[in-house]
Design an enzyme around this catalytic site. Structure first.
Site, PDB file in Angstrom:
ATOM      1  N   SER A 156       0.897  -1.062   0.029  1.00 48.66           N
ATOM      2  CA  SER A 156      -0.095  -0.094   0.023  1.00 48.66           C
ATOM      3  C   SER A 156       0.853   1.438  -0.052  1.00 48.66           C
ATOM      4  CB  SER A 156      -1.022  -0.102   1.324  1.00 48.66           C
ATOM      5  OG  SER A 156      -1.726   1.277   1.103  1.00 48.66           O
ATOM      6  N   LYS A 210      -4.720  -6.795   3.392  1.00 48.92           N
ATOM      7  CA  LYS A 210      -4.753  -5.544   2.424  1.00 48.92           C
ATOM      8  C   LYS A 210      -6.177  -5.116   1.886  1.00 48.92           C
ATOM      9  CE  LYS A 210      -3.205  -2.248  -0.531  1.00 48.92           C
ATOM     10  NZ  LYS A 210      -3.913  -2.652  -1.763  1.00 48.92           N
ATOM     11  N   HIS A 213      -7.727  -3.270   4.756  1.00 56.24           N
ATOM     12  CA  HIS A 213      -7.115  -1.871   4.833  1.00 56.24           C
ATOM     13  C   HIS A 213      -7.899  -1.006   3.772  1.00 56.24           C
ATOM     14  CE1 HIS A 213      -4.521   0.689   2.514  1.00 56.24           C
ATOM     15  NE2 HIS A 213      -3.968   1.208   3.587  1.00 56.24           N
ATOM     16  N   ASN A 214      -8.142  -1.602   2.597  1.00 54.82           N
ATOM     17  CA  ASN A 214      -8.563  -0.780   1.424  1.00 54.82           C
ATOM     18  C   ASN A 214     -10.171  -0.450   1.793  1.00 54.82           C
ATOM     19  OD1 ASN A 214      -6.325  -1.012   0.133  1.00 54.82           O
ATOM     20  ND2 ASN A 214      -7.298  -1.939  -1.778  1.00 54.82           N
ATOM     21  N   GLU A 217     -10.313   2.140   4.100  1.00 58.94           N
ATOM     22  CA  GLU A 217      -9.767   3.530   3.767  1.00 58.94           C
ATOM     23  C   GLU A 217     -11.055   3.998   3.030  1.00 58.94           C
ATOM     24  OE1 GLU A 217      -6.475   3.204   0.945  1.00 58.94           O
ATOM     25  OE2 GLU A 217      -7.613   3.998  -0.685  1.00 58.94           O
TER      26      GLU A 217
END
Ligand SMILES: *[C@@H]1O[C@H](CO)[C@@H](O)[C@H](O)[C@H]1NC(C)=O
Ligand SMILES: *[C@@H]1O[C@H](CO)[C@@H](O)[C@H](O)[C@H]1NC(C)=O
Ligand SMILES: CC(=O)N[C@H]1CO[C@H](CO)[C@@H](O)[C@@H]1O
Length: 516
Positions: A156, A210, A213-214, A217
């Site tokens: 990232s 990940k 995480h996105n 976000e």
């Protein structure tokens, strides 16, 4: 173009054979790591690893790209190139470490198949692309069955992160970690003297983390956008005034990359002096990783409501034409000018954003907790929060507090139950409710904030109205229910699925009985 090559490689069984008789040593070289895929991310990651003292061998299917890279960006460095996967493998130290930065999907499988014949037992293939985690689970098993090791790593931070230090989230074959640890941790961003990279866990867990995480976000961005809308339409502030508020917030509990760039975006004028943000059409795009998180949450039965709302908010924004037509017909409440203490309200909004953000991360970690259970992963929660402290889009001071909460108590069930966050929410609660109430009266949509508060109120409630839902389900479908402990009797047995004859015509048997 590679399909012929790859199917040949797949069918050859060469790797297995050479390992069985153990004689056919592959030629090896002096490069520490190989990287396939010379788009900007790949080039930047190579340059970054080179800066950290590693010798990198670069390969791209279009080999002119390799030459161009060596003659330009990589000129004067230790970086070497290869014109075939075979040459790439022959230039690497063993165990070979090869990073793929290619398009997610078939391209990854094709390259793995091309590499296999040139690899030896213990060599490591690392997929640094945006792969969906079930593919990484499958690839780990497939490669381990052939004696190779696989790592699926979240990367990232975009192009800038790749060049100067990304957040790296590697998971997969545990045996690979000691061989890649130094390269990964030195290449990653550093936060508070620690690398933003640690071993996440088994098989597809790196890409899973990940993905979450996105999703987080998406949630952070939606929360910030809602705060901007409240300041703009609720309080009637202009871009400059709002930017100043974000600037102030950036030195408090909300201190983060996204708050910082929001300030900068709001201060950015077009050449004619008009704030750029006014000229941007309000239709949000998406590439799917937020959606994956929301779908995964539904699949796992986890209430990750804020990310879900953030994805849906983008969907609603995208139907601009329909909204424009509706806006001409459907009236909302009459917008009263704000009567109260403006500064108090702005402080409340900071707390509302903070509290909602805590909820979003709590939900994200709940999802990872469930995924760990389902996939038999041993996730490193403190490490995950620590990895996100720097190098990535969601980097923030806040993540240090999550890291600390998990380090203090690795068995922490939920960050909402940690002493630190209990206190934070307690302090934020009154302002949070005031902001949501006021925005609702104004008719300003704040789906991420409202779902956060509803989740919070549900999570802290012992008795929810699901008793009625169970009654309805049993009434119309004989779906049965469980009795409240201590309230059973001889026709309502505790710890059993019971069914009630709600009407004279109700059946005597539960649906589970007649389904059987
Ligand atoms: C942008 O324009 C506004 C006036 O509309 C002005 O006050 C502000 O200083 C400008 N910002 C920058 C960064 O030039
Ligand atoms: C349910 O069971 C009772 C007693 O076992 C019986 O009298 C009644 O007719 C049954 N009702 C139906 C709808 O099958
Ligand atoms: C697989 C691969 O190596 N492809 C890359 C080669 O370089 C071009 C141009 O930068 C990229 O677009 C490819 O993805």
């Amino acid at each position: 173009m590679s399909s012929e090559l790859s199917s040949a490689a797949r069918g050859s069984g060469k790797v297995g054979e050479c390992r069985k008789n153990g004689t056919d040593k592959r030629p090896s070289g002096s490069a520490d790591v190989g990287l396939i895929g010379l788009a900007v991310m790949g080039q930047n990651l190579i340059l970054n690893m080179n800066d950290k003292g590693f010798k990198v061998c670069a390969y791209n299917r279009t080999t002119s790209k390799v030459d161009h890279f060596l003659e330009n960006e990589a000129k004067g460095t230790n970086i070497v190139g290869a014109h075939s996967v075979e040459e790439l493998c022959s230039k690497l130290k063993t165990p070979r470490r090869i990073i793929l930065l290619v398009k997610a999907g078939q391209a990854v499988d094709d390259f793995i198949a091309q590499l296999e014949p040139h690899l030896e037992k213990g060599d490591i293939i690392i997929d640094g692309g945006n792969s969906h985690y079930p593919d990484s689970i499958r690839r780990t098993h497939e490669l381990e069955a052939k004696g190779l090791l696989f790592v699926g790593s979240g990367v990232s931070g975009g192009e800038e992160g790749a060049r100067n230090g990304p957040s790296l989230m590697p998971g997969g074959s545990d045996a690979a970690w000691p061989h890649i640890k130094e390269i990964f941790q030195k290449t990653a961003a550093q936060a508070q003297g620690e690398p933003c990279c640690d071993w996440v866990g088994e098989t597809g867990s790196g890409h899973y983390v990940k993905m979450v995480h996105n999703g987080i976000e998406y949630g952070d961005m939606q929360l910030i956008a809602e705060a901007y809308d409240i300041l703009k339409r609720g309080l009637g502030l202009d871009e400059k005034e709002i930017a100043d508020i974000f600037d102030k917030w950036n030195s408090g509990v909300l201190d983060s990359f996204l708050i910082e760039i929001t300030r900068d975006i709001l201060r950015f004028n077009d050449t004619d002096g008009v704030p750029m943000v006014r000229k941007i059409l309000d239709k949000a795009g998406q590439k799917g990783t937020g959606k994956w998180t929301a779908i995964d949450a539904l699949d796992n039965g986890m209430p990750v409501t804020l990310i879900g709302e953030a994805v849906f908010a983008r969907c609603l924004s995208a139907i601009k034409d329909e909204r424009t037509r509706a806006s001409k017909v459907i009236a909302g409440p009459e917008r009263q000018p704000f009567q109260g203490d403006k500064q108090q309200f702005i402080d409340d909004l900071e707390q509302a954003l903070y509290a909602s953000k805590i909820i979003s991360y709590a939900q994200g970690f709940m999802l990872m907790r469930e995924a760990a259970k389902v996939n038999s992963w041993h996730l490193n929660n403190a490490g995950i929060a620590a990895m996100w402290r720097g190098g990535c889009i969601i980097k923030s001071v806040f993540l240090s507090d999550i890291t600390a909460a998990y380090r203090e108590n690795p068995a922490l069930e939920n960050i909402l139950l940690s002493p630190f966050f209990l206190k934070a929410i307690e302090g934020a609660q009154a302002g949070w409710r005031r902001v949501i109430a006021q925005s609702t009266l104004w008719g300003i949509p704040i789906p991420a904030h409202t779902t956060a508060l509803s989740f919070f109120d549900g999570y802290r409630t012992e008795t929810l109205p699901a008793n009625l839902i169970q009654g309805q389900r049993d009434f119309f479908g004989a779906h049965t229910f469980r009795v409240v402990p201590g309230m059973g009797n001889d026709h309502l047995k505790e710890n059993e699925d019971v069914h009630v004859r709600w009407t004279a015509t109700s059946g005597n048997v539960s649906s589970s009985t007649y389904n059987a």
